[in-house]
Motif scaffolding. Structure first.
Motif, short mmCIF file in Angstrom:
data_model
loop_
_atom_site.label_atom_id
_atom_site.label_comp_id
_atom_site.label_asym_id
_atom_site.label_seq_id
_atom_site.Cartn_x
_atom_site.Cartn_y
_atom_site.Cartn_z
N ASP A 33 2.51 8.63 -12.82
CA ASP A 33 2.68 7.98 -11.08
C ASP A 33 3.68 8.43 -10.44
O ASP A 33 4.05 8.81 -9.77
CB ASP A 33 3.74 7.14 -12.19
N GLU A 49 6.11 4.95 1.86
CA GLU A 49 4.58 4.78 2.77
C GLU A 49 4.47 6.53 2.37
O GLU A 49 3.02 6.51 1.67
CB GLU A 49 4.87 4.99 3.99
N SER A 52 3.61 5.82 -2.03
CA SER A 52 2.08 5.12 -1.97
C SER A 52 0.86 5.21 -0.84
O SER A 52 -0.44 4.88 -1.50
CB SER A 52 2.04 3.64 -1.97
N ALA A 53 1.00 6.32 -0.17
CA ALA A 53 -0.53 6.51 0.28
C ALA A 53 -1.19 8.02 -0.50
O ALA A 53 -2.45 7.77 -0.28
CB ALA A 53 -0.15 6.75 1.92
N ALA A 56 -2.54 6.02 -3.45
CA ALA A 56 -3.73 5.34 -2.59
C ALA A 56 -5.31 6.57 -3.34
O ALA A 56 -5.94 5.66 -3.74
CB ALA A 56 -3.94 4.47 -1.81
N SER A 57 -4.45 7.73 -2.64
CA SER A 57 -5.81 8.52 -1.82
C SER A 57 -6.35 9.38 -3.52
O SER A 57 -6.92 9.25 -4.04
CB SER A 57 -5.21 9.95 -1.84
N GLN A 59 -6.53 7.79 -6.75
CA GLN A 59 -7.24 6.35 -7.57
C GLN A 59 -8.14 6.39 -6.84
O GLN A 59 -8.94 6.15 -7.75
CB GLN A 59 -5.97 4.77 -7.01
N LYS A 60 -8.44 6.35 -4.95
CA LYS A 60 -9.57 6.46 -4.77
C LYS A 60 -10.42 7.68 -5.10
O LYS A 60 -11.34 7.22 -5.35
CB LYS A 60 -9.24 6.34 -3.00
N LYS A 63 -11.43 7.39 -8.09
CA LYS A 63 -12.85 5.86 -8.47
C LYS A 63 -13.42 6.01 -8.95
O LYS A 63 -14.89 6.02 -9.01
CB LYS A 63 -11.70 4.44 -7.68
#
Length: 162
Positions: A33, A49, A52-53, A56-57, A59-60, A63
């Protein structure tokens, strides 16, 4: 030696777990994190923001990487199963050829046995016929007996081969 190998594996693991994310022309590195820029922790200095962006990137990307690895693993498994199926098919074909060859050999042995048996029966019949008519000289009789013995040996050999 084991310690060195363990340390190297841990370092590689940490490097592999880190995700490279690009935002606003800057390369961020995400480990768990925490967000790093040029090997400095900038997690707290980024806005919520942006943080989190970037996460999120990351995590993407993670995945996508996991899906790719799973797809590659499934492909390798499928290729392995195909090779196994081909091997089984070749083995079955080999067994079929082997059994066909054995059947052909058995048929040939049966044919040879039948042929030698019939030749022996004909020779014995002709010998008996000539003997009963009295047309055999002692020399002819000896030749016929030798011929019948040879044919009997042939029958015994062909019977063994069956």
């Amino acid at each position: 030696m084991k310690l060195i190998a363990t340390v190297i594996c841990l370092c590689l693991g940490l490097l592999l777990n880190a995700q490279q994310v690009e935002k606003d022309g800057k390369q961020y590195e995400v480990k768990k994190d925490k967000i790093f820029l040029n090997d400095q922790d900038v997690t707290e200095t980024l806005s919520v923001e942006d943080r989190s962006a970037i996460l999120a990137s990351a995590q993407k990307i993670t995945k996508t990487k996991e899906l790719k690895e799973a797809k590659e693993k499934a492909e390798k498994k499928r290729e392995k199963e195909l090779k196994k199926a081909e091997k089984a098919q070749k083995k079955a074909e080999k067994e079929a050829k082997k059994s066909a060859k054995a059947l052909k050999k058995k048929e040939k042995a049966q044919k040879n046995f039948d042929k030698s048996s019939s030749a022996l029966a004909k020779a014995q019949k002709k010998y008996e016929k000539l003997k009963n008519k009295g047309k055999l000289s002692p020399e002819d009789e000896r030749k016929w007996i030798e011929k019948i013995e040879k044919l009997t040996e042939k029958v015994v050999k062909s019977k063994k081969k069956m």
